[in-house]
Design a protein around this motif. Sequence first.
Motif, mmCIF file in Angstrom:
data_model
loop_
_atom_site.group_PDB
_atom_site.id
_atom_site.type_symbol
_atom_site.label_atom_id
_atom_site.label_comp_id
_atom_site.label_asym_id
_atom_site.label_seq_id
_atom_site.Cartn_x
_atom_site.Cartn_y
_atom_site.Cartn_z
ATOM 1 N N CYS A 1 -28.417 6.320 37.812
ATOM 2 C CA CYS A 1 -29.927 5.948 37.396
ATOM 3 C C CYS A 1 -30.151 7.610 36.890
ATOM 4 C CB CYS A 1 -30.282 5.083 38.222
ATOM 5 S SG CYS A 1 -29.907 3.546 37.952
ATOM 6 N N GLU A 2 -29.607 7.913 38.677
ATOM 7 C CA GLU A 2 -29.852 9.461 38.970
ATOM 8 C C GLU A 2 -29.632 10.677 37.421
ATOM 9 O OE1 GLU A 2 -28.497 10.344 42.451
ATOM 10 O OE2 GLU A 2 -29.906 9.189 43.674
ATOM 11 N N ARG A 3 -28.285 9.997 36.887
ATOM 12 C CA ARG A 3 -28.084 11.288 36.152
ATOM 13 C C ARG A 3 -28.860 10.886 34.156
ATOM 14 N NH1 ARG A 3 -21.603 10.797 33.762
ATOM 15 N NH2 ARG A 3 -21.781 11.418 32.166
ATOM 16 N N PHE B 1 -35.145 0.246 42.625
ATOM 17 C CA PHE B 1 -36.714 0.863 41.845
ATOM 18 C C PHE B 1 -37.027 2.545 42.278
ATOM 19 C CE2 PHE B 1 -37.712 -3.778 43.077
ATOM 20 C CZ PHE B 1 -37.395 -4.566 41.582
ATOM 21 N N ARG B 2 -36.483 2.323 43.132
ATOM 22 C CA ARG B 2 -36.820 4.246 43.358
ATOM 23 C C ARG B 2 -36.447 5.103 42.389
ATOM 24 N NH1 ARG B 2 -36.389 3.802 48.982
ATOM 25 N NH2 ARG B 2 -33.703 5.214 48.842
ATOM 26 N N ARG B 3 -35.383 5.181 42.004
ATOM 27 C CA ARG B 3 -34.526 5.678 40.883
ATOM 28 C C ARG B 3 -35.102 5.713 39.488
ATOM 29 N NH1 ARG B 3 -32.743 5.100 45.050
ATOM 30 N NH2 ARG B 3 -31.424 7.410 46.169
ATOM 31 N N ILE B 4 -35.866 4.298 39.133
ATOM 32 C CA ILE B 4 -36.367 3.543 38.072
ATOM 33 C C ILE B 4 -37.742 4.908 38.035
ATOM 34 C CG2 ILE B 4 -37.372 2.017 36.421
ATOM 35 C CD1 ILE B 4 -34.937 0.204 37.994
ATOM 36 N N GLU B 5 -38.234 3.952 39.197
ATOM 37 C CA GLU B 5 -40.052 5.458 39.405
ATOM 38 C C GLU B 5 -39.304 6.590 38.413
ATOM 39 O OE1 GLU B 5 -41.608 2.444 42.244
ATOM 40 O OE2 GLU B 5 -41.023 4.221 42.554
ATOM 41 N N ASP B 6 -38.021 7.216 39.777
ATOM 42 C CA ASP B 6 -37.933 8.748 39.099
ATOM 43 C C ASP B 6 -37.653 8.753 38.074
ATOM 44 O OD1 ASP B 6 -38.728 9.300 41.643
ATOM 45 O OD2 ASP B 6 -35.898 9.243 42.356
ATOM 46 N N ALA B 7 -37.300 8.286 37.047
ATOM 47 C CA ALA B 7 -36.460 8.330 36.170
ATOM 48 C C ALA B 7 -37.866 8.456 34.653
ATOM 49 C CB ALA B 7 -35.722 7.477 34.958
ATOM 50 N N VAL B 8 -38.775 7.510 35.464
ATOM 51 C CA VAL B 8 -39.346 7.283 34.414
ATOM 52 C C VAL B 8 -40.375 8.669 34.205
ATOM 53 C CG1 VAL B 8 -42.074 6.438 33.958
ATOM 54 C CG2 VAL B 8 -39.485 5.115 33.801
ATOM 55 N N ARG C 1 -39.601 11.243 35.262
ATOM 56 C CA ARG C 1 -38.970 12.563 34.241
ATOM 57 C C ARG C 1 -38.591 12.615 32.185
ATOM 58 N NH1 ARG C 1 -33.999 10.922 37.368
ATOM 59 N NH2 ARG C 1 -32.521 10.310 36.099
ATOM 60 N N GLY C 2 -39.228 11.431 32.013
ATOM 61 C CA GLY C 2 -39.447 11.100 31.572
ATOM 62 C C GLY C 2 -38.434 10.281 30.385
ATOM 63 N N VAL C 3 -37.429 9.933 30.744
ATOM 64 C CA VAL C 3 -36.272 8.998 30.614
ATOM 65 C C VAL C 3 -36.482 7.997 30.121
ATOM 66 C CG1 VAL C 3 -33.978 7.135 30.896
ATOM 67 C CG2 VAL C 3 -35.124 10.292 32.585
ATOM 68 N N ASP C 4 -36.575 7.291 28.894
ATOM 69 C CA ASP C 4 -36.563 5.663 28.132
ATOM 70 C C ASP C 4 -35.475 4.740 29.629
ATOM 71 O OD1 ASP C 4 -38.822 6.555 26.455
ATOM 72 O OD2 ASP C 4 -36.853 7.352 25.036
ATOM 73 N N VAL C 5 -36.903 3.913 29.661
ATOM 74 C CA VAL C 5 -36.075 3.090 30.088
ATOM 75 C C VAL C 5 -36.386 1.291 29.974
ATOM 76 C CG1 VAL C 5 -35.518 1.926 32.862
ATOM 77 C CG2 VAL C 5 -36.106 4.208 32.517
ATOM 78 N N THR C 6 -35.905 0.847 30.065
ATOM 79 C CA THR C 6 -35.425 -0.197 29.378
ATOM 80 C C THR C 6 -34.781 -0.876 30.026
ATOM 81 O OG1 THR C 6 -35.146 0.305 26.957
ATOM 82 C CG2 THR C 6 -34.933 -2.165 27.627
ATOM 83 N N LEU C 7 -35.184 -2.331 30.310
ATOM 84 C CA LEU C 7 -34.672 -3.393 31.727
ATOM 85 C C LEU C 7 -34.664 -4.961 30.980
ATOM 86 C CD1 LEU C 7 -34.448 -3.152 35.806
ATOM 87 C CD2 LEU C 7 -35.009 -5.538 33.980
ATOM 88 N N GLY C 8 -33.621 -5.294 31.000
ATOM 89 C CA GLY C 8 -33.317 -6.623 30.724
ATOM 90 C C GLY C 8 -32.988 -7.203 31.555
#
Length: 403
Positions: free
Chosen positions: A261-263, A283-290, A292-299
Amino acid sequence: MSNSVQSGSAAATRDELFDALANARRRTVLRLVRDRTPHGIGKEDLAFRLAAVTDDKRLAAVTDDDHQRALVALHHRLVPRLTDAGLLEETDDGLLRTTDHWVFDEPAFETVTSDRETTDADELDAVLEALADDRRRTVLAVLSDQYHLITTETLARDVAAREAETNERDVSRERVDEVLASLVHVHLPVLHDATLVGYDDDADRVSYEGHPVVRAEWIRPADSAPATDAETAAGDAETGRTDVRTLEGRDEVIATGQSLCERADDELFLLFTTTGLLEEGCFRRIEDAVDRGVDVTLGSRDPRVRDLVRERVPEVELWEPRVDWLNLPPEGESVGRLVFADRDAVMIGTLGRPAPGDGEYAETALVGDGPDNGLVVIMRQMLGSRLDELDARETDRRSQFPL
């Protein structure tokens, strides 16, 4: 590795070993004595030979002054450190010889003490000095298990857990912060200067670089089993890792998934079957990704997972898969979690039966890295329709903006 090194103060023994070796003249002394073992060599003779090597002279050209200086150095600085580290011993008749220390059986030891200049002496001093600390060796052990850059906080959490011989969830925030401070201010700069790690303090990322003389056994805990020849040969020539890596145990699966996730730089694709697989660290890493502008999709087909993510990270795009390949069957193993970073690195975690007592699933995972990696290619094919939807949406979004 001998049992004497594995027991008791094994870490301190290794500290003394690498500290003793982190000096070119002491390594020369060790080589000269070893050449005369098991018979041994007197200090007078050793001083002549040391002076010749140090001053690059023939033995016949060594002066009395040269000899005296070498003799004083041997007596006060060189031999005591080597005997304290258990590398040299003095016989009853005053001769020096090497001991049965395990390091003499290491193939890489010949390189460390060689008189052939295959490695710069100052560079080798720095590498061995960096190894003369148990926490720094733990840092290298953690990083050598990673495929890619990780954050200093992830590193600190893993180091703290290994030092406490527990899992990451049981390490307090205070302890992680303490380890993190020591890494940032002391240990990472030392390891970076020794070229053993790549460390970018601005980007807050760390990676393993290694060194040709450093053996995997040197940076593992003293009571751990050395890597087998088959395990080493299975890796590629540069990293020693297999094309598809297998992880065993929930903690290792979680740590690797979080580091993926951090990558992610552009896109992060996640799948989870149950809420029990979503750790706070996830959750912390998903929030960090968001952030820094990463498009996050979770299914997930579980509405509780989607509701929980919607509440915690509303920016994440949620998706309900139409196929049931992630569903938990009543028996056997199934896919439980998936992390797909930038479509070129993937971790697929599988779940066994719940463990008795705590109800946690036994977890294993496969990890693939690189756009041409077989596991990555298969994952792109399996998720093809969903990825096509994301691409079409991104193309449509960009078309709304003038060039």
